[in-house]
Design a protein around this motif. Structure first.
Motif, PDB file in Angstrom:
ATOM      1  N   GLU A   4       7.183 -12.724  11.117  1.00  0.00           N
ATOM      2  CA  GLU A   4       6.416 -12.974   9.889  1.00  0.00           C
ATOM      3  C   GLU A   4       6.569 -14.435   9.452  1.00  0.00           C
ATOM      4  OE1 GLU A   4       8.486 -10.343  10.189  1.00  0.00           O
ATOM      5  OE2 GLU A   4       6.937  -8.778  10.333  1.00  0.00           O
ATOM      6  N   GLN A   7       4.407 -16.526  11.555  1.00  0.00           N
ATOM      7  CA  GLN A   7       2.997 -16.439  11.126  1.00  0.00           C
ATOM      8  C   GLN A   7       2.746 -17.292   9.880  1.00  0.00           C
ATOM      9  OE1 GLN A   7       1.081 -12.504  10.916  1.00  0.00           O
ATOM     10  NE2 GLN A   7       2.733 -11.761  12.209  1.00  0.00           N
ATOM     11  N   GLU A  10       2.519 -20.963  10.860  1.00  0.00           N
ATOM     12  CA  GLU A  10       1.213 -21.279  11.455  1.00  0.00           C
ATOM     13  C   GLU A  10       0.129 -21.340  10.380  1.00  0.00           C
ATOM     14  OE1 GLU A  10       0.783 -18.308  14.511  1.00  0.00           O
ATOM     15  OE2 GLU A  10       2.534 -19.120  15.567  1.00  0.00           O
ATOM     16  N   TYR A  11       0.265 -20.446   9.413  1.00  0.00           N
ATOM     17  CA  TYR A  11      -0.715 -20.437   8.322  1.00  0.00           C
ATOM     18  C   TYR A  11      -0.648 -21.742   7.517  1.00  0.00           C
ATOM     19  CZ  TYR A  11      -3.204 -19.099   4.105  1.00  0.00           C
ATOM     20  OH  TYR A  11      -4.068 -19.071   3.050  1.00  0.00           O
ATOM     21  N   LEU A  50       2.007 -10.513   4.384  1.00  0.00           N
ATOM     22  CA  LEU A  50       3.017 -10.444   5.445  1.00  0.00           C
ATOM     23  C   LEU A  50       4.182  -9.531   5.079  1.00  0.00           C
ATOM     24  CD1 LEU A  50       3.140 -14.211   6.550  1.00  0.00           C
ATOM     25  CD2 LEU A  50       2.258 -12.287   7.885  1.00  0.00           C
TER      26      LEU A  50
END
Lengths: 83, 570
Positions: A4, A7, A10-11, A50
């Motif tokens: 998570e 992620q 990357e976001y 998330l």
């Protein structure tokens, strides 16, 4: 980093339009000027997605969102299960 | 209407009906507090007594640095009850480096010779350290104890021409300019606004997320409601920006009728509220949402209108205004004198850029740009447009906006030098560029390079100074500018800086990241894009200083991808 957290990193890179930037869980985002306050709402929404938690923005300060690690700690501290 | 023409803001507060709701401080649905005018007065008197106990008296300057909320507002009103002169300063941002914060605070308290600096119990100690507050300045932590406070007035007989308060812009440069306003000018401004907008405390309710240290928040959402006895529902700017949807939630829940908002809000709220939730809200109570403090963009207003017309938003509720602290607040307002809303014109883009005139063309003409007006001068206010040579320009010509009114400031506190620079023959030179057409004012940009992000003024020199502190940057060779981003509806800060020698460009990423951090630490501002350039790249003026506008043009020529940022709507 957890999946998570990865992620979220990357976001953040996508949000600041710097796909090649390296963001680890302790990279300072707000206090380094990478993220401005108008992006906080996007980070909170992503964090809710998330973690599956409801996070009241009234209980969060920008310093609580300064790194990916802090974001997840904040979610654990103030997040509530979704109804 | 203001009841029985009060002479001071304190008189006006004292005349408010005790049981009417005044301020609702909204944090989230489970965390909000409402005080009536009677309770607000009582708490303000408790604070006044505390300030007096610590030596405050009529005429003393009192700096207030507290989080936005009812306690900060009662300290402000309490200071006015003593005849003292309060000033809100922005609460320290955690991003700002403590030593920079202390030096800014030391400077402003010294310039004001403030008697007291009032902070809250949670104020971060590191931001104070050994701050040099000056011999006569005392630090006071506001009390959380609001018991006591009798329902009797303790106001000294102060006249309407005494200073009511001071108002500052943020940043090192802004803090040097404390706009000094008397009770009389503030009440005159409020009277003009009340008439123009038909404000009625028994049926209106203001919604606000605006900061109280900014003129729009202080006047429209605190002093006007205080004087006209209008309830207000208020969020802090940070609370709102993290949940923009809450504006819809609060207006719906409290049936708010009036709000003043900077342009970007009109895009930010619809874009950050999931469309499937729009139908949960109801904006039919709203009489006026006034676009103010950034140039008004038709596209932003249209987007808000399209999104929320189905939930009761009336098109005629979308209005605009041109305002500045030096005039207390509003200079112009749309939808007055029988007109329904802001006027809109299309003009030949090439002639606008090269000749600085407005040659009207039909909507949709290729190369046309559209402008939305900020309305007409309020009663008691006059506007003129002036060329660089100081000549008055006819309608349709672009020049600097000058203002003459019966609510102009007394000057920048203790800075007669800055006041003299800003005034010509009784006219205030705004530094903003605009034109008049059919007696409506259109604001198109700024003469003085001020950057406005989300309604907040940012002085480029504060950013440039921080960037130039980096060892890799040639001294004084940095230029900061605001470029409009149509996606956000506001400007973004862009910085161009010259490195000392070309080989330093190999470490560009590291230098950029350091500069970004420097700027945040000293100015609290996030720079969106940094362009590092080789020596001698920045265009200099004849005086050898960086020429901001020529440097901006050069940057845009070299980086055509930025061009879309400067185009206006249409």
């Amino acid at each position: 980093m957890t999946a998570e957290q990865q992620q979220m990193s990357e976001y953040v890179a996508h949000l600041i339009r710097k796909p090649d930037i390296t963001i680890d869980e302790n990279t300072r985002l707000v206090s380094s000027g990478l993220i401005d306050s108008m992006a906080l709402v996007d980070l909170l929404v992503k964090l809710e997605d998330l973690t599956g938690l409801r996070i009241s923005p009234g209980k969060v300060q920008p310093k609580d969102m300064d790194t990916v690690a802090l974001m997840f700690a904040t979610a654990q501290r103030v997040g509530k299960p979704r109804k | 209407m203001i009841a029985a023409a009060p002479r001071t803001l304190t008189d006006a507060l004292n005349a408010a009906p005790a049981t009417r709701e005044f301020i609702t401080a909204w944090n989230d649905e489970d965390d909000c507090e409402t005080v009536t005018f009677g309770e607000f007065r009582r708490r303000a008197r408790v604070q006044a007594a505390l300030l007096r106990k610590h030596g405050a008296a009529a005429g003393d300057r009192i700096v207030i640095i507290m989080p936005q909320g009812i306690p900060a507002m009662t300290v402000f009103a309490g200071a006015m009850m003593l005849g003292a002169v309060p000033a809100f300063l922005a609460y320290p941002n955690f991003k700002v480096e403590p030593s920079k914060y202390r030096s800014g605070l030391g400077g402003v308290t010294a310039n004001l010779s403030a008697r007291l600096v009032v902070i809250d119990a949670q104020f971060p100690d590191e931001m104070l350290g050994h701050v040099a507050l000056g011999k006569s300045t005392q630090l006071l932590r506001a009390s959380n104890d609001v018991s006591g406070g009798e329902e009797k007035t303790l106001d000294p007989a102060i006249g309407p021409d005494r200073l009511a308060f001071l108002q500052h812009s943020a940043g090192t440069t802004g803090l040097q300019k404390g706009v000094a306003l008397t009770h009389a000018v503030v009440l005159r401004q409020i009277e003009h606004l009340t008439q123009a907008l038909h404000i009625d405390g028994s049926r209106d309710r203001v919604y606000s997320w605006l900061p109280l240290y900014h003129d729009m928040g202080l006047i429209a959402c605190f002093m006007l409601p205080l004087a006209c006895h209008v309830p207000v529902v208020m969020q802090s700017p940070l609370n709102w920006v993290m949940q923009p949807e809450s504006m819809l939630q609060v207006i719906t829940r409290y049936r708010c009728t009036l709000a003043w908002l900077p342009n970007f809000t009109f895009q930010f709220v619809p874009r950050r509220t999931p469309e499937e939730r729009w139908s949960q809200y109801d904006l039919s109570s709203v009489r006026a949402l006034i676009n103010c403090s950034e140039p008004v963009r038709a596209a932003s207003m249209d987007e808000f209108d399209r999104a929320f017309a189905p939930i009761g938003l009336k098109r005629e509720a979308l209005q605009s205004s041109y305002a500045m602290a030096e005039n207390v607040f509003a200079v112009t307002q749309s939808g007055i004198n029988g007109r329904t809303g802001p006027a809109r014109v299309w003009a030949d883009g090439a002639r606008f850029r090269s000749e600085h005139i407005i040659a009207q063309v039909a909507e949709g003409t290729s190369g046309a740009i559209s402008f939305m007006s900020s309305g007409q001068p309020l009663s008691g206010n006059e506007v003129r447009i002036v060329s660089d040579a100081g000549e008055r320009l006819p309608q349709g010509s672009v020049g600097e906006i000058h203002i003459k009114s019966d609510s102009l400031f007394s000057g920048y506190y203790n800075r007669s030098d800055l006041t003299a620079q800003a005034m010509v023959d009784g006219w205030f030179c705004s530094g903003d560029l605009g034109f008049l057409l059919d007696d409506e004012l259109y604001v198109v940009g700024r003469k003085n390079d001020l950057i406005i992000v989300g309604g907040e003024n940012i002085y480029p020199q504060d950013i440039e100074e921080a960037a130039a502190a980096h060892a890799a940057i040639h001294d004084g060779r940095a230029v900061a500018m605001g470029l409009y981003n149509p996606d956000t509806g506001t400007e973004e800060v862009v910085l161009v800086a010259e490195v000392e020698s070309e080989e330093l460009l190999q470490n560009a990423e590291e230098v950029e990241s350091d500069i970004r951090a420097f700027v945040v630490e000293s100015a609290g501002v996030a720079v969106r894009s940094i362009f590092l350039k080789p020596p001698k790249w920045i265009v200099k003026s004849t005086a050898g200083k960086p020429a901001r506008s020529s440097t901006r043009e050069k940057l845009l020529r070299e980086h055509p991808e930025l061009q879309e940022r400067v185009g206006r709507d249409g």
